[in-house]
Design a protein around this motif. Structure first.
Motif, short mmCIF file in Angstrom:
data_model
loop_
_atom_site.label_atom_id
_atom_site.label_comp_id
_atom_site.label_asym_id
_atom_site.label_seq_id
_atom_site.Cartn_x
_atom_site.Cartn_y
_atom_site.Cartn_z
N LYS A 307 35.06 44.89 40.64
CA LYS A 307 35.49 44.43 39.34
C LYS A 307 36.13 45.47 38.28
CE LYS A 307 33.29 41.50 35.60
NZ LYS A 307 32.12 41.07 34.59
N PHE A 308 35.70 46.46 38.15
CA PHE A 308 36.35 47.51 37.28
C PHE A 308 37.85 47.79 37.79
CE2 PHE A 308 37.37 51.82 35.99
CZ PHE A 308 37.26 51.67 34.50
N ALA A 309 37.72 47.85 39.22
CA ALA A 309 39.01 48.46 39.97
C ALA A 309 40.21 47.34 39.58
CB ALA A 309 38.77 48.56 41.38
N PHE A 310 39.70 46.22 39.38
CA PHE A 310 40.65 45.10 38.90
C PHE A 310 41.03 44.97 37.75
CE2 PHE A 310 39.63 43.09 43.41
CZ PHE A 310 40.74 43.16 43.84
N GLN A 311 40.17 45.43 37.00
CA GLN A 311 40.17 45.28 35.19
C GLN A 311 41.12 46.54 34.88
OE1 GLN A 311 36.26 45.05 33.99
NE2 GLN A 311 36.28 42.83 33.89
N ILE A 312 41.23 47.66 35.55
CA ILE A 312 41.80 48.88 35.07
C ILE A 312 43.23 48.72 34.77
CG2 ILE A 312 42.29 50.18 37.27
CD1 ILE A 312 41.06 51.73 33.79
N LEU A 313 43.93 47.73 35.80
CA LEU A 313 45.46 47.32 35.69
C LEU A 313 45.83 46.54 34.65
CD1 LEU A 313 48.06 47.74 36.85
CD2 LEU A 313 47.72 45.68 38.30
#
Length: 463
Positions: A307-313
């Protein structure tokens, strides 16, 4: 500009062939001459045309509205077109991270990177003809086919399952179609703005950053609910609506240069300032796309949640929206070259001082995303304005396209090279981070040299 203030502005004596007024093809014309400085700083100079010679006139009698309903509608149309086209480009980390773990899980990241690097390369490479065509024809003849191509590409992407499917639908079709769109969307603004061009271009460019926020969040929200296919189709319908507005609103105002040719002219690379600027943009874009494509993969590799990996972009792209708008206003005050170089220094700092030592922490990665997004957002929106400082407005499309045709080689190689660096480091990203920072360091040196060729080595000159 301080250096230009020393120039004698008296008209050349009758019968004396002043080099400022020469046309291409006449004896004494040199590629490095920059007559546009006279227009930029001291108003208009009467056009000197010669219909019988067939030469391409370099100077024209130009005025710029610097605002008004028509001008701001062009900015709005450009914003819509860039939101859809560059918004997709700024979402490639989300797309790459998904296909790496799903449809193309049997391939390594370097191989998959060729899909997205070919896409970005074609966006710039095909501009070698898009720019000159824009100089000669109406934008709708470029934006319309480009919009159709992107929408078809996105719809085909929704049913892709094999590597060659992705390469054809996204890498090739979308790359070519995007090149038809973003060049006229950016260059049309130059027909309405001169003094406020940095601000207007930056405002339009916020569309690409906003798309880079909205599209990844939409995809993250819908992947689990409706699956890959319908998520991508919904994105396609959104881009279709935006492209309709872009095609209706984007217009050009200035007539083409006398006997303007739709063919590129690589003789302009003889201009030292333009050549050095192109080298600077080459390395800028080489490093810029690496975090855009790999930041989500970096987050997963360092133990962050999916979830965080997708939100960092989206966090990075949200900072990019601000970076595209505010420095545009600043560039009109201190000069686009100066603004670009300051932003590059921020990018270098974010790579070496934030990402490299602290990127494995949540706070460190977020701070890096904010700094990198803000600084590169400025670079993306202001670099076309830098190109415009080195040429006449009616040749802007040709200069812009020539620059980014060379830059296309950088974006073609950047993602596969980055993937290879990660593989060579055993899956660690320290080499990728160092490489990204070094490309930006080379870029700032080349841009400073380009500025020096035009107005001297003083760092305080407004340019």
């Amino acid at each position: 500009m301080e250096v230009i203030e020393k120039v004698d502005l008296e008209s050349p004596p009758t019968g004396v062939q002043d080099p400022t007024y020469l046309e291409k093809g006449q004896d004494g014309f040199e590629a490095h001459q920059k007559p546009d400085f006279f227009v930029q700083e001291y108003g208009t100079i009467a056009e000197k045309s010669n219909a019988s010679t067939g030469h391409e006139t370099l100077l024209g009698d130009e005025t710029y509205p610097e605002g008004g309903l028509e001008a701001w509608l062009v900015v709005l149309g450009s914003w819509c077109g860039l939101l859809a086209s560059l918004g997709l480009m700024n979402s490639i980390a989300t797309l790459q991270t998904y296909v790496v773990t799903h449809q193309l899980s049997d391939y390594d990241e370097g191989t998959i990177g060729w899909i997205f690097s070919l896409y970005t390369a074609l966006c710039f490479l095909c501009g070698v003809y898009v720019g000159p065509l824009f100089d000669r024809y109406e934008p709708k003849w470029l934006i319309g086919p480009g919009a159709v191509g992107i929408v078809v590409s996105v719809m085909l992407l929704s049913i892709c399952t094999e590597y060659w499917h992705f390469m054809l639908s996204w890498g090739i079709l979308n790359g070519i179609a995007t090149s038809l769109l973003f060049t006229p969307c950016l260059t049309a603004i130059g027909h309405f703005f001169r003094k406020r061009r940095g601000f207007a271009s930056g405002l339009a460019s916020t569309g690409g950053g906003l798309g880079g926020v909205a599209f990844p969040l939409i995809m993250q929200s819908l992947f689990d609910k409706v699956g890959w296919g319908w998520t991508i189709r919904i994105i396609g319908f959104i881009t279709l609506v935006l492209f309709i507005f872009a095609n209706m609103l984007v217009r050009k105002r200035l007539p083409p240069a006398k006997n303007a040719s739709p063919h590129p002219d690589f003789r302009i690379m003889k201009e030292k300032g333009f050549l050095l600027l192109t080298i600077g943009v080459f390395f800028l874009e080489f490093g810029l796309f690496i975090p855009l494509a790999y930041i989500s993969s970096y987050a997963l590799a360092n133990g962050f949640s999916e979830k965080f990996a997708f939100q960092i972009l989206p966090i990075l792209n949200a900072a990019s929206v601000i970076g595209r708008a505010l420095p545009g206003w600043w560039a009109d005050k201190i000069g686009p070259f100066n603004t670009n170089m300051i932003s590059l220094c921020v990018t270098i700092f974010s790579c070496f001082v934030v990402w490299l030592p602290f990127g494995h922490t949540t706070a460190g990665l977020i701070v890096f995303a904010l700094m990198f997004g803000f600084s590169t957002g400025n670079n993306i929106s202001i670099t076309p304005v830098c190109v415009g400082k080195l040429c006449h407005t009616q040749h802007y499309g040709r200069y812009y396209a020539t620059c980014y045709t060379v830059v296309s080689i950088a974006v073609l190689l950047s993602l596969p090279v980055a993937g290879t660096i990660v593989n060579a480091a055993g899956g660690n990203y320290w080499g990728l981070i160092l490489f990204t920072g070094l490309t930006q360091a080379v870029a700032v040196v080349a841009m400073y040299a380009s500025k020096a060729m035009s107005v001297g080595w003083s760092p305080w000159t407004n340019f």
